[in-house]
Motif scaffolding. Structure first.
Motif, mmCIF file in Angstrom:
data_model
loop_
_atom_site.group_PDB
_atom_site.id
_atom_site.type_symbol
_atom_site.label_atom_id
_atom_site.label_comp_id
_atom_site.label_asym_id
_atom_site.label_seq_id
_atom_site.Cartn_x
_atom_site.Cartn_y
_atom_site.Cartn_z
ATOM 1 N N ALA A 108 0.832 -1.208 0.000
ATOM 2 C CA ALA A 108 0.000 0.000 0.000
ATOM 3 C C ALA A 108 0.864 1.255 0.000
ATOM 4 C CB ALA A 108 -0.925 -0.001 1.212
ATOM 5 N N ASN A 109 1.943 1.215 0.776
ATOM 6 C CA ASN A 109 2.847 2.365 0.816
ATOM 7 C C ASN A 109 3.465 2.634 -0.550
ATOM 8 O OD1 ASN A 109 2.360 2.740 3.518
ATOM 9 N ND2 ASN A 109 4.233 1.730 4.207
ATOM 10 N N ARG A 110 3.901 1.547 -1.210
ATOM 11 C CA ARG A 110 4.548 1.711 -2.515
ATOM 12 C C ARG A 110 3.540 2.176 -3.578
ATOM 13 N NH1 ARG A 110 9.466 -1.227 -1.876
ATOM 14 N NH2 ARG A 110 10.174 -0.504 0.172
ATOM 15 N N VAL A 111 2.345 1.594 -3.534
ATOM 16 C CA VAL A 111 1.313 2.019 -4.480
ATOM 17 C C VAL A 111 0.915 3.472 -4.218
ATOM 18 C CG1 VAL A 111 -1.088 1.671 -5.206
ATOM 19 C CG2 VAL A 111 0.412 -0.303 -4.865
ATOM 20 N N GLY A 112 0.742 3.813 -2.933
ATOM 21 C CA GLY A 112 0.390 5.182 -2.574
ATOM 22 C C GLY A 112 1.452 6.169 -3.012
ATOM 23 N N ALA A 113 2.718 5.806 -2.838
ATOM 24 C CA ALA A 113 3.819 6.679 -3.245
ATOM 25 C C ALA A 113 3.798 6.899 -4.752
ATOM 26 C CB ALA A 113 5.149 6.071 -2.818
ATOM 27 N N THR A 114 3.551 5.823 -5.498
ATOM 28 C CA THR A 114 3.497 5.928 -6.953
ATOM 29 C C THR A 114 2.343 6.820 -7.402
ATOM 30 O OG1 THR A 114 4.436 3.703 -7.163
ATOM 31 C CG2 THR A 114 3.346 4.623 -9.101
ATOM 32 N N VAL A 115 1.178 6.613 -6.780
ATOM 33 C CA VAL A 115 0.005 7.419 -7.140
ATOM 34 C C VAL A 115 0.223 8.883 -6.757
ATOM 35 C CG1 VAL A 115 -2.444 7.797 -6.685
ATOM 36 C CG2 VAL A 115 -1.570 5.474 -6.979
ATOM 37 N N MET A 116 0.792 9.115 -5.574
ATOM 38 C CA MET A 116 1.061 10.483 -5.136
ATOM 39 C C MET A 116 2.037 11.175 -6.080
ATOM 40 S SD MET A 116 0.377 12.782 -2.741
ATOM 41 C CE MET A 116 -0.005 12.111 -1.131
ATOM 42 N N GLY A 117 3.085 10.455 -6.471
ATOM 43 C CA GLY A 117 4.030 11.031 -7.422
ATOM 44 C C GLY A 117 3.379 11.340 -8.747
ATOM 45 N N GLY A 118 2.520 10.419 -9.214
ATOM 46 C CA GLY A 118 1.786 10.671 -10.459
ATOM 47 C C GLY A 118 0.848 11.862 -10.339
ATOM 48 N N ALA A 119 0.207 11.991 -9.185
ATOM 49 C CA ALA A 119 -0.688 13.138 -8.966
ATOM 50 C C ALA A 119 0.095 14.446 -8.991
ATOM 51 C CB ALA A 119 -1.404 12.981 -7.626
#
Length: 204
Positions: free
Chosen positions: A186-197
């Protein structure tokens, strides 16, 4: 204001703001990794930023916004930089939910609020949306304080319903992630999504 005009305004805003975008992605990714309380200052700041843009549109301050264009751009990139910092922190975050010290939360809340305000005020396209919509439902030349207040309250209700809905759904999804492995994912997915945002907001 006429009730029908407010319904049209709310409906158009619901469609425009309800579609998942960079800000929603940032909200959801933050909830998945840190919980719903951590993201409320960010959401509140976005609502305040939207209210500011609505007010500028209602009172014909587009020229002022254009004059301060570079200041708004600078604000946006400050917000983007903080979102990228959050993405980096998420990627390397501990999988123990209790590992974070509660002493750091006030500072984090303030930073989240400022980031939300920066990315929202850094997007003048929000005012363009209101400038395009409002003349179709109200005479801006004769708008009263009460009409502005009705529009603002309607806007806040719609945005709060949308954002809180996403926050609740993300919070429930987070409750399902109990194991360290699930939290790490979840942390890695969240980080990826946050970076994309952050990248999507920067590109606007």
């Amino acid at each position: 204001m006429d009730l029908a005009a407010l319904v049209v305004f709310a409906g158009a805003l619901l469609i425009a703001a309800g579609s998942p975008g960079p800000s929603i992605a940032a909200l959801v990714s933050r909830v998945l990794t840190r919980g719903w309380r951590d993201v409320l200052p960010f959401a509140a700041a976005m609502w305040i930023g939207e209210a500011i843009w609505l007010t500028m549109a209602v009172y014909g301050l587009a020229t002022l916004a254009e004059t301060l264009h570079w200041a708004f751009i600078a604000l946006k990139y400050l917000g983007v930089a903080y979102l990228l910092y959050l993405a980096w922190k998420m990627w390397f975050a501990p999988v123990d939910i209790e590992a974070e010290s509660s002493a750091t939360r006030p500072k984090s809340a303030l930073r989240m609020f400022l980031a939300g305000l920066a990315v929202t005020l850094g997007n003048p396209k929000i005012m363009v949306f209101y400038l395009a919509l409002l003349p179709t439902i109200i005479d801006l030349a004769g708008i009263t304080f009460v009409a502005w207040l009705e529009l603002t309250v309607t806007m806040l209700i719609v945005l709060a319903a949308i954002d809180l809905g996403y926050i609740v759904l993300a919070g429930r999804a987070r409750q399902l992630m109990k194991s360290p492995r699930a939290m790490r994912i979840a942390n890695r997915v969240g980080a990826t999504v946050m970076g994309g945002a952050a990248a999507a907001i920067a590109s606007k």
